[in-house]
Design an enzyme around this catalytic site. Structure first.
Site, mmCIF file in Angstrom:
data_model
loop_
_atom_site.group_PDB
_atom_site.id
_atom_site.type_symbol
_atom_site.label_atom_id
_atom_site.label_comp_id
_atom_site.label_asym_id
_atom_site.label_seq_id
_atom_site.Cartn_x
_atom_site.Cartn_y
_atom_site.Cartn_z
ATOM 1 C CE LYS A 44 70.276 53.493 -4.293
ATOM 2 N NZ LYS A 44 70.722 53.349 -2.910
ATOM 3 C CB ILE A 70 68.581 54.920 1.219
ATOM 4 C CG1 ILE A 70 69.337 56.246 1.371
ATOM 5 C CG2 ILE A 70 67.905 54.808 -0.138
ATOM 6 C CD1 ILE A 70 68.520 57.493 1.302
ATOM 7 C CB CYS A 129 73.147 47.909 4.279
ATOM 8 S SG CYS A 129 71.890 49.204 4.272
ATOM 9 C CE LYS A 164 80.688 50.762 2.301
ATOM 10 N NZ LYS A 164 79.965 51.615 1.342
ATOM 11 C CG ASN A 191 78.187 50.501 5.235
ATOM 12 O OD1 ASN A 191 77.606 51.579 5.263
ATOM 13 N ND2 ASN A 191 77.810 49.511 4.453
ATOM 14 N N GLY A 216 80.073 60.885 6.975
ATOM 15 C CA GLY A 216 80.614 62.246 6.962
ATOM 16 C C GLY A 216 81.834 62.361 7.862
ATOM 17 N N GLY A 242 85.043 56.988 4.672
ATOM 18 C CA GLY A 242 84.476 57.604 5.874
ATOM 19 C C GLY A 242 84.890 59.059 6.019
ATOM 20 N N GLY A 243 84.038 59.963 5.611
ATOM 21 C CA GLY A 243 84.251 61.377 5.889
ATOM 22 C C GLY A 243 85.348 62.058 5.111
ATOM 23 N N GLY A 264 82.127 59.606 0.001
ATOM 24 C CA GLY A 264 80.677 59.421 0.102
ATOM 25 C C GLY A 264 79.913 60.718 0.241
#
Lengths: 303, 253
Positions: A44, A70, A129, A164, A191, A216, A242-243, A264
């Site tokens: 994290k 988050i 982010c 990223k 991301n 997802g 990604g997914g 993820g």
């Protein structure tokens, strides 16, 4: 069947690692399986000070995905180094630390702090982010700022630096070139995409932050397209994100040009997602005519 | 030890409007303590659904959950039948620290779908010889469930918002008329109810259990946090540090 793959600072026994923010610092999922099975672990995000994050609700479910805001909640880089990372020493699995900040100086500070940790093999620079008011995404959407922060972190770091990238840009190749110019050893992409979901009864966005990052299976085609484009334009190692839910998804990422992948949202649906994908990978590679992971990388460009 | 199991549904029955009671067979049933929840995967949804445990049957290795249809996920869950299997993570979260409490008389305060975990708690307390008084609130008559089961454990009072059953009003209206002679209160329900109850019973020791939209359900994603009351710059994870908290431990907003 060889699943191993090599990238700067990382010799991976297989190309599958949990994505930052979706695996904490490993303790919780170590109850479900042996973390030695993973190619690597991306932990994290760390910021200079502890961050509380955004108000709740922080997640919402969408068609084939989820939104989250988050807000980079974490106990601060010093506590992460002293209290979280040492747990991962017991595993023969490289750790990639995710570095976040609001200013170039904060990114440098976190990077230098991580130099004193013996538990890190590489850094992932979080310039994408979408859920924090300051910093984060502005570095990920402005090529000049992206280059500047990459250069600063690369100068400060003892470790290889993977940047990223945010998908919330019109020109992903321009962003990839900018961080390459800044000295990035590799990139990870993508991301989350900024999204929103509105509750009909309450007539307001479900997430308290209003917008959140979409992840997802819903985002996989976007990630595949972007990785394909970036792989054609430049020759930097790519961690594809990604997914990803299945071993077939991993092979698709390899074909697009990813050297490794990060899983993820699937961890939330199935805590055994990563080991199950790794276990299925040899048969799926074999089924599609590949002799190893490295054999499949970039093969989607040859037709 | 938390684990993922594929569990067979022994029974799946509707017990009130949009409310279902499901019994699941599991070798881990006896590990589930009052206050804990299980996290259920649904084929057509990315995120699992947390559902609290309403009781266990140690001898037969099964446990009961009760849920209400709130959206598409719980609607999918309502369509399973006995004999089907569910993908479940268990046991999840904290539990009421009953072994640490000196208890002669407990006040149970539940609202709506917050009632099920309190039934398992009340039953466990009764077995320990603790006197139990229960106050349960529902929206209306059609949503009332488990009244008779609670009555077997002790004095039980029902309130409905519209007055269609029991007393008209909120659980706090009933509590006002009850004697103060309990040692601890235990409450679970919607956050506005928990705020009202914890304010009203500020002079008492109590435990509350919370609900929030969850990502992972095991403590990795930081989606379901609640501010700490002693230091609001810090937070507790509802899925891992909770769902059960001492009433003075968290800040309800």
């Amino acid at each position: 069947m060889s699943l191993s793959t090599k990238m700067p600072g990382l010799t991976l026994k297989n190309p599958v690692m949990p994505a930052s923010g979706c695996f904490g610092f490993g303790k919780e999922y170590s109850q479900f399986f042996d973390l030695n099975e993973l190619g690597a672990i991306i932990v994290k995000a760390a910021t200079r000070e502890a961050r509380y994050g955004n108000p709740t609700p922080r997640v919402a479910e969408t068609a084939s995905g989820m939104l989250n805001a988050i807000g980079l909640q974490n106990p601060g880089v010093e506590k992460i180094i002293d209290e979280e990372l040492p747990f991962l020493r017991q595993f023969d699995t490289p750790v990639i630390a995710n570095v976040a900040g609001s200013t170039v100086e904060e990114y440098e500070h976190v990077t230098k702090a991580l130099n004193r940790s013996e538990d890190v093999s590489a850094l992932e620079l979080n310039i994408s982010c979408p859920n924090v008011k300051e910093g984060g995404v502005q570095f990920g959407t402005d090529p000049e700022l992206a280059k500047e922060v990459t250069y600063a972190v690369k100068q400060a770091s003892n470790y290889p630096v993977y940047v990223k990238l945010s998908p919330n840009v019109a020109n992903i190749i321009g962003m990839a070139k900018a961080v390459a110019d800044g000295g990035a050893d590799g990139i990870s992409m993508i991301n989350t995409l900024t999204g929103m979901q509105i509750n009909l009864k309450q007539r307001k966005p479900i997430i308290a932050n209003k917008t959140g990052g979409l992840s997802g299976p819903a985002v996989k085609p976007i990630a595949i397209r972007m990785i394909y484009e970036v792989r054609q334009a430049l020759d930097l190692p790519i961690i594809g994100i990604g997914g990803i839910v299945t071993a077939e998804d991993v092979v698709e990422y390899l074909l697009a040009g990813a050297n490794a992948v990060a899983v993820g949202t699937a961890n939330f649906q199935n805590p055994l997602a990563c080991p199950e994908i790794i276990q299925a990978l040899p048969d799926v590679l074999n089924k599609y005519g590949f002799e190893s992971v490295e054999d499949a990388i970039g093969k989607g460009h040859e037709a | 030890m938390i684990t993922k199991q594929l569990l067979q549904i022994i029974s799946h029955v509707q017990i009130a409007e949009d409310t279902f009671e499901v019994v699941l067979q599991s070798s881990l049933a006896k590990e589930l303590k009052p206050g804990q929840f299980v996290h259920i995967a649904l084929k057509n949804h990315m995120l699992r659904r947390p559902v609290s445990v309403a009781g266990i049957d140690k001898e037969n290795n099964n446990f009961t959950i009760i849920f209400k249809i709130f959206g598409e996920g719980t609607r999918e869950l309502s369509q399973f039948r006995a004999g089907d299997a569910l993908d479940v993570i268990l046991p999840c979260g904290s539990y009421y620290p009953l072994d640490d409490l000196q208890l002669d008389h407990a006040l149970i305060v539940g609202g709506g779908i917050g009632v099920p975990p309190l039934y398992y708690l009340a039953k466990t307390l009764k077995e320990k010889g603790v006197k139990v008084t229960s106050v349960l609130g529902f929206q209306n008559k059609d949503q009332v469930f488990y009244e008779e089961k609670f009555q077997l454990l002790g004095d039980t009072h029902i309130a409905t918002n519209d007055g269609s059953y029991g007393s008209q009003g909120f659980v706090t209206d009933i509590i006002s008329g009850l004697p103060d002679a309990f040692d601890y209160y235990f409450s679970c329900g919607p956050t506005p109810m928990l705020k009202a109850v914890t304010n009203q019973l500020e002079a008492h020791n109590g435990y509350i259990s919370l609900e929030e939209r969850m990502g992972c359900g095991v403590g990795t994603c930081y989606a379901c946090v609640v501010p700490s009351k002693t230091d609001p710059t810090k937070s507790k994870k509802i899925c891992k540090d909770g769902p059960v908290f001492a009433a003075n431990e968290v800040l309800l907003t």
